[in-house]
Design a protein around this motif. Sequence first.
Motif, PDB file in Angstrom:
ATOM      1  N   ASN A 134       0.883  -1.159   0.000  1.00 36.88           N
ATOM      2  CA  ASN A 134       0.000   0.000   0.000  1.00 36.88           C
ATOM      3  C   ASN A 134       0.918   1.204   0.000  1.00 36.88           C
ATOM      4  N   LEU A 135       0.955   1.937  -1.110  1.00 43.98           N
ATOM      5  CA  LEU A 135       1.905   3.032  -1.275  1.00 43.98           C
ATOM      6  C   LEU A 135       1.532   4.256  -0.448  1.00 43.98           C
ATOM      7  N   GLN A 136       0.254   4.470  -0.205  1.00 44.34           N
ATOM      8  CA  GLN A 136      -0.181   5.629   0.563  1.00 44.34           C
ATOM      9  C   GLN A 136       0.077   5.448   2.060  1.00 44.34           C
ATOM     10  N   LYS A 137      -0.242   4.265   2.587  1.00 42.17           N
ATOM     11  CA  LYS A 137      -0.052   4.004   4.021  1.00 42.17           C
ATOM     12  C   LYS A 137       1.330   3.439   4.328  1.00 42.17           C
ATOM     13  N   ARG A 138       2.067   3.109   3.307  1.00 36.11           N
ATOM     14  CA  ARG A 138       3.404   2.504   3.440  1.00 36.11           C
ATOM     15  C   ARG A 138       3.354   1.236   4.296  1.00 36.11           C
ATOM     16  N   GLU A 139       2.433   0.354   3.897  1.00 34.25           N
ATOM     17  CA  GLU A 139       2.295  -0.933   4.563  1.00 34.25           C
ATOM     18  C   GLU A 139       2.503  -2.042   3.541  1.00 34.25           C
ATOM     19  N   LYS A 140       3.084  -3.138   4.023  1.00 39.49           N
ATOM     20  CA  LYS A 140       3.415  -4.242   3.114  1.00 39.49           C
ATOM     21  C   LYS A 140       2.875  -5.554   3.655  1.00 39.49           C
ATOM     22  N   LEU A 141       2.231  -6.336   2.780  1.00 36.47           N
ATOM     23  CA  LEU A 141       1.738  -7.674   3.094  1.00 36.47           C
ATOM     24  C   LEU A 141       2.623  -8.678   2.377  1.00 36.47           C
ATOM     25  N   GLU A 142       3.054  -9.711   3.101  1.00 34.44           N
ATOM     26  CA  GLU A 142       3.841 -10.794   2.504  1.00 34.44           C
ATOM     27  C   GLU A 142       3.184 -12.122   2.855  1.00 34.44           C
ATOM     28  N   THR A 143       3.043 -12.983   1.852  1.00 38.55           N
ATOM     29  CA  THR A 143       2.468 -14.315   2.035  1.00 38.55           C
ATOM     30  C   THR A 143       2.925 -15.209   0.886  1.00 38.55           C
ATOM     31  N   GLU A 144       2.602 -16.476   0.957  1.00 39.96           N
ATOM     32  CA  GLU A 144       2.976 -17.403  -0.115  1.00 39.96           C
ATOM     33  C   GLU A 144       1.824 -17.687  -1.081  1.00 39.96           C
ATOM     34  N   GLU A 145       0.590 -17.320  -0.675  1.00 41.29           N
ATOM     35  CA  GLU A 145      -0.555 -17.578  -1.541  1.00 41.29           C
ATOM     36  C   GLU A 145      -1.628 -16.531  -1.250  1.00 41.29           C
ATOM     37  N   LEU A 146      -2.197 -15.963  -2.309  1.00 42.14           N
ATOM     38  CA  LEU A 146      -3.193 -14.911  -2.134  1.00 42.14           C
ATOM     39  C   LEU A 146      -4.180 -14.953  -3.281  1.00 42.14           C
ATOM     40  N   TYR A 147      -5.460 -14.848  -2.957  1.00 42.08           N
ATOM     41  CA  TYR A 147      -6.506 -14.751  -3.978  1.00 42.08           C
ATOM     42  C   TYR A 147      -6.878 -13.286  -4.171  1.00 42.08           C
TER      43      TYR A 147
END
Length: 198
Positions: A134-147
């Motif tokens: 999320n470029l506005q909130k500067r948050e990052k999600l990391e996972t191995e599988e995402l729908y």
Amino acid sequence: MNQKAYNLLNSQKLKRKYKMRKAWMFGLLALITSMAFGCKDELQDPDKAIKYTGPLIENKDVTTLYSDSAKLLVKLQAPVQQEFENGDGVFPKGLYVEFYEKPGQMTSTLKANYAKQDRNKDLYLAKGNVVVDNLQKREKLETEELYWDKSKQEIFTDKFVKITTAEEVITGKGLRANQDFSRYSITKVTGTFSLKEE
């Protein structure tokens, strides 16, 4: 020519004729046999025949734009896209997606090493080193599988997730969020780690 020589000559002719007839019959039998076995393969049940299930089309350096009322909402890029008979797509070398809120204003990105598209459900499955920023909130999600459900504009997983914000790292299992990752909820939080210096 005496009778003995004549009988011998006729006997040799009959033997040659018999050998020729025998050879002819053997050849005809061999031909019929080979045709019978040869035709056997051609008369297979078409439903039992092995069908090609691979991609019908393979595109390189793909860019796909999704818009609404001439406003760019999503830009999808991939080095390779394969399309199958049922309309589904596979991105075997990964994909990169940009989400836009307003024209020219990118809000978030999604990247993965592999992805698969179910065209009927308008659903994408991203696998392998999946990262949503999320470029506005500067948050990052990391996972191995995402729908990613394109029609509902949401992302979700039941796998392990790691979210990094400016102040903390949150880990858990399972997540639901809107596609720009501005709002999210973790199904089961397993850890929270502060990044603030005390």
